[in-house]
Design a protein around this motif. Structure first.
Motif, PDB file in Angstrom:
ATOM      1  N   GLU A 248      49.499  47.489  52.332  1.00 14.06           N
ATOM      2  CA  GLU A 248      48.045  47.619  52.387  1.00 14.06           C
ATOM      3  C   GLU A 248      47.539  47.789  50.957  1.00 14.06           C
ATOM      4  OE1 GLU A 248      44.391  50.310  54.218  1.00 14.06           O
ATOM      5  OE2 GLU A 248      46.468  50.974  54.515  1.00 14.06           O
ATOM      6  N   VAL A 249      46.427  47.145  50.650  1.00 13.20           N
ATOM      7  CA  VAL A 249      45.894  47.189  49.283  1.00 13.20           C
ATOM      8  C   VAL A 249      44.389  47.418  49.315  1.00 13.20           C
ATOM      9  CG1 VAL A 249      47.686  45.691  48.319  1.00 13.20           C
ATOM     10  CG2 VAL A 249      45.598  44.663  49.253  1.00 13.20           C
ATOM     11  N   THR A 250      43.856  47.771  48.163  1.00 13.45           N
ATOM     12  CA  THR A 250      42.419  47.908  47.953  1.00 13.45           C
ATOM     13  C   THR A 250      41.957  46.780  47.036  1.00 13.45           C
ATOM     14  OG1 THR A 250      42.565  50.316  48.173  1.00 13.45           O
ATOM     15  CG2 THR A 250      40.598  49.426  47.095  1.00 13.45           C
ATOM     16  N   LEU A 251      40.883  46.127  47.411  1.00 16.05           N
ATOM     17  CA  LEU A 251      40.361  45.001  46.637  1.00 16.05           C
ATOM     18  C   LEU A 251      39.195  45.447  45.761  1.00 16.05           C
ATOM     19  CD1 LEU A 251      40.265  42.323  49.497  1.00 16.05           C
ATOM     20  CD2 LEU A 251      42.131  42.804  47.900  1.00 16.05           C
ATOM     21  N   PRO A 252      39.143  44.981  44.534  1.00 17.84           N
ATOM     22  CA  PRO A 252      37.987  45.297  43.687  1.00 17.84           C
ATOM     23  C   PRO A 252      36.735  44.617  44.245  1.00 17.84           C
ATOM     24  CG  PRO A 252      39.380  43.668  42.624  1.00 17.84           C
ATOM     25  CD  PRO A 252      40.117  44.127  43.836  1.00 17.84           C
ATOM     26  N   ALA A 253      35.628  45.314  44.173  1.00 16.63           N
ATOM     27  CA  ALA A 253      34.378  44.799  44.754  1.00 16.63           C
ATOM     28  C   ALA A 253      33.881  43.576  43.996  1.00 16.63           C
ATOM     29  CB  ALA A 253      33.320  45.899  44.738  1.00 16.63           C
ATOM     30  N   GLY A 254      33.262  42.667  44.749  1.00 16.28           N
ATOM     31  CA  GLY A 254      32.546  41.549  44.160  1.00 16.28           C
ATOM     32  C   GLY A 254      33.401  40.486  43.518  1.00 16.28           C
ATOM     33  N   ARG A 255      34.661  40.423  43.876  1.00 12.58           N
ATOM     34  CA  ARG A 255      35.543  39.432  43.247  1.00 12.58           C
ATOM     35  C   ARG A 255      36.121  38.494  44.290  1.00 12.58           C
ATOM     36  NH1 ARG A 255      39.625  39.624  38.283  1.00 12.58           N
ATOM     37  NH2 ARG A 255      40.484  37.544  38.610  1.00 12.58           N
ATOM     38  N   LYS A 256      36.206  37.214  43.964  1.00 13.09           N
ATOM     39  CA  LYS A 256      36.880  36.242  44.802  1.00 13.09           C
ATOM     40  C   LYS A 256      38.350  36.189  44.413  1.00 13.09           C
ATOM     41  CE  LYS A 256      32.900  33.311  45.778  1.00 13.09           C
ATOM     42  NZ  LYS A 256      32.353  31.926  45.748  1.00 13.09           N
ATOM     43  N   PHE A 257      39.169  35.847  45.409  1.00  9.47           N
ATOM     44  CA  PHE A 257      40.607  35.868  45.174  1.00  9.47           C
ATOM     45  C   PHE A 257      41.220  34.511  45.470  1.00  9.47           C
ATOM     46  CE2 PHE A 257      39.337  40.179  46.061  1.00  9.47           C
ATOM     47  CZ  PHE A 257      39.920  40.855  45.007  1.00  9.47           C
ATOM     48  N   PRO A 258      42.271  34.158  44.741  1.00 10.58           N
ATOM     49  CA  PRO A 258      42.914  32.858  44.966  1.00 10.58           C
ATOM     50  C   PRO A 258      43.653  32.842  46.299  1.00 10.58           C
ATOM     51  CG  PRO A 258      44.185  34.159  43.402  1.00 10.58           C
ATOM     52  CD  PRO A 258      42.910  34.922  43.647  1.00 10.58           C
TER      53      PRO A 258
END
Length: 406
Positions: A248-258
């Motif tokens: 499980e991870v936390t994603l930085p806000a407002g960023r698109k991911f590959p």
């Protein structure tokens, strides 16, 4: 209120009965056609090496199609459970507690299976839970059916599944001929999934293991055989010993991911952080981002073992539920970020209490099992409507509280 519900339910049952009569309105003709099909399939089985004696034993007493198999095949529910509903019904206090109990009960065998196949015991326990509720469904005569009758029914009467059913039926006959199980105990689901770990006959043939050494690969009665068979499937499909299924991870806000896979260290470089601020033990391992409930729900980086789990059942939800339940059974803790529910979640015991209220009021006639299926949802919707609430069918604290105050 109770009488209204009873009348509605009676009407539904009458409609189902009428449909059943319509579908099977000529049983004698259907039976004759089926028996002709069975006689004709004998030569097909013989070409695959099935002896006449095996064939006769397998079909003894199988004189007509199984109408319930056809009903299930024709009327598979189209309802797709919300993601939170899927996981709430599979990863909960009871499945975790029973998994830990089974870990203690079967420890000597799990030790041996882990040594031989290199698959984590908690993963195997989670699969056992997911597939048969730790063997409980095998005790349910309404669920377990004669595999030969089920598969011959599908091969005879279901054009969509005919090829699959014929292939599985030959494999089932080969299982009987080998002597792993006798015809009276060759039982499975309506579609032929068998034993504690629910293997279809061709998968059984490919992976079944005689772990207890009694000369039979008995996934119906031997828990060691069933768990070892599941372990063998995972090992042969590339399970990496000592590695997890993902994080499980936390994603930085407002960023698109590959999309696609890259190393855990590269995910870290773009701001993805493991939950609870833990590090990744193998930063060079590749992983793929999965977000099953949108950016507001939990996010995961899936490593190779996740995709190996999908060889058991090719669904992200299934593989993730196995991984999450395995972690809970092992004591690693649950999700840091919960699923997005439009209501306040009930505990497993509270869901059982909710079902008891619905049963007492006449809205529900199913099992008190804490699992919210279509029957429970329909009952919740009916009682919500009667109480002037939005009839969304959610098993919420709000509904239970209202019922507790009645």
């Amino acid at each position: 209120m109770f009488q209204m519900t009873k009348r509605i339910r009676t009407g539904v049952f009458a409609a189902v009965a009428a449909l059943t009569v319509s579908v099977f309105s000529q049983p004698a003709l259907a039976d004759a056609g089926f028996q002709k099909w069975v006689a004709g399939f004998r030569s097909v089985a013989a070409q695959s090496g099935i002896s006449g004696n095996t064939y006769d034993r397998a079909f003894r007493g199988v004189n007509a199609p199984d109408p319930e198999v056809l009903e299930k095949a024709r009327f598979q529910p189209e309802f797709t459970a919300p993601v939170w509903d899927y996981f709430d019904n599979r990863v909960h206090e009871d499945s975790i507690a029973v998994g830990r109990q089974m870990a203690r009960q079967w420890k000597p065998w799990l030790d041996r299976i882990e040594r031989q196949f290199g698959v984590d015991r908690h993963i195997l326990l989670a699969i056992w839970s997911m597939e048969s509720n730790y063997g409980e469904i095998l005790k349910n005569d309404k669920v377990m059916r004669n595999v030969v009758r089920s598969l011959s029914t599908l091969a005879y009467a279901d054009k969509r599944r005919e090829k699959f059913a014929r292939q599985q039926l030959i494999a089932a006959l080969e299982i009987l001929q080998r002597g792993d199980i006798d015809e009276s105990h060759l039982t499975g689901s309506w579609a032929g999934a068998m034993g504690h770990t629910q293997f279809i006959p061709t998968s059984y043939k490919a992976y079944a293991v005689d772990m207890d050494g009694n000369g039979r690969r008995d996934i119906w009665n031997s828990v060691p055989d069933a768990l070892a068979t599941a372990a063998n499937l995972l090992r042969q499909n590339g399970w990496q010993t000592g590695k997890t299924w993902g994080y499980e991870v936390t994603l930085p806000a407002g960023r698109k991911f590959p999309s696609g896979s890259m190393s855990l260290s590269k995910w870290q470089d773009i701001g993805v952080v493991r939950a609870r601020n833990k590090g990744f033990p193998s930063p060079s391992d590749n992983a793929e981002l999965k977000v099953l409930d949108g950016r507001e729900g939990p996010a995961f980086l899936m490593t190779k073992n996740f995709f190996v789990l999908k060889r058991y059942n090719n669904a992200d939800r299934y593989a993730l539920a196995v991984g999450l339940l395995a972690d809970e059974i092992a004591g690693h803790g649950g999700l840091v970020r919960d699923w997005n529910r439009p209501f306040t979640k009930l505990s497993f015991n509270e869901k059982q209490e909710l079902q008891k209220h619905l049963l007492a009021l006449g809205y529900y006639d199913g099992k008190i099992d804490g699992k919210i299926g279509q029957g429970s949802r329909s009952a919740i919707m009916a009682v919500q409507q009667a109480m002037g609430m939005q009839p969304d069918g959610h098993p919420s604290k709000e509904v239970l509280s209202r019922l507790q105050r009645r």
